[in-house]
Design a protein around this motif. Structure first.
Motif: not given
Length: 306
Positions: A101-108
């Motif tokens: 499953i793709e777990i996308q990255e976001v900004e802190s």
């Protein structure tokens, strides 16, 4: 096409999604003599007896992975959550519920590395992280010079979040120092327009949704509560079941309890960060005794010659 629900995933969700543990499989012949041993995995036991609520949440994780695979939901994470799991072994694909499953990255919301410079071991210390979050609680935007070089080097979204630091202070009001980590994750989820913050931290869910009276555009939610929101009442079964032995290639072997017995890691074994097992070489009492006898014999020979 419906837009997937955006789910910010707490580290504890990923930790409980590793459903296998190391094991040794011993095979016996018809005369009950050991003929072979194999290393691999067996399914972990769920904590039904001591923590039935937690077991219920873990049982929903395969369904959440299925929903993500169907694009009903989209999972997200970020650097601060990865830091929390740095001490753990690398996640194995075999037995990890979210392996495909793709777990996308976001900004802190506010990236610590812009303000704290140190080696990785120090950067990951919990006290240092909590100390940074406390410094944010003491930050006063009205007293800050946002035209200074310190703020000019920050990404625009981070400057916006610092100007709106009162939101983080509101989230943190009345919580313990240990809960500052989840509070910061929740704030980061909000600044990234997430729909839910998925966690199995029951205390944090309670304090944010029951003890406090604040608007929560991204409420913390448990797996079972998420499934209620999605009107899902059928659990997807785990890929691996109790009574199975899984080798390092992911092949499943049925256990014959009369002839095959699985064991966890054994005394005298070394397990590296990838979960690989290494037999430790050690001096046996017999070899030590042999050396002692040789020394004693040599001493006697010396005295005889004298």
């Amino acid at each position: 096409m419906n837009t997937p629900i955006r789910i910010f995933v707490d580290n504890c969700i990923l930790s409980h999604s590793e459903m296998l543990e190391g094991a040794k499989l011993t095979k016996y012949d018809d005369e009950s003599k050991m003929k072979a041993e194999s290393l691999g995995y067996i399914p972990k036991e769920l904590p039904h007896d001591t923590e039935s609520w937690l077991s219920e949440q873990i049982e929903w994780l395969p369904t959440i992975a299925k929903k993500a695979g169907l694009n009903d939901i989209q999972l997200y994470s970020y650097s601060e959550l990865r830091y929390e799991s740095w001490h753990r072994s690398a996640i194995r694909k075999i037995g990890f519920i979210f392996a495909d499953i793709e777990i996308q990255e976001v900004e802190s919301a506010v990236e610590r590395s812009y303000f704290q410079q140190s080696d990785l071991s120090l950067h990951l210390q919990k006290d240092r992280i909590i100390g940074f979050y406390k410094s944010l609680l003491n930050f006063e935007p009205s007293k800050a010079d946002f035209n200074s070089p310190t703020f000019k080097r920050l990404p625009p979204h981070m400057v916006t979040n610092l100007k709106n630091i009162e939101r983080f202070k509101t989230i943190c009001k009345g919580i313990s120092d240990n809960q500052l980590l989840d509070a910061f994750h929740l704030w980061s989820a909000e600044t990234n327009s997430m729909d839910y913050f998925l966690t199995v931290d029951r205390k944090f869910i309670r304090v944010m949704t029951q003890s406090k009276s604040i608007d929560l555009p991204c409420p913390p939610i448990s797996p079972s509560q998420l499934m209620e929101q999605l009107d899902e009442d059928k659990k997807t079964p785990f890929k691996y079941q109790k009574g199975e032995f899984i080798d390092f290639l992911g092949h499943i072997h049925e256990l014959d309890e009369d002839k095959k017995t699985p064991f966890k890691y054994q005394k005298g074994e070394f397990i590296d960060f990838l979960g690989h097992i290494h037999e430790l070489e050690k001096q046996t009492p017999r070899s030590f005794l042999h050396k002692l006898k040789s020394m004693f014999k040599s001493l006697l020979n010396t005295k005889t010659q004298n």
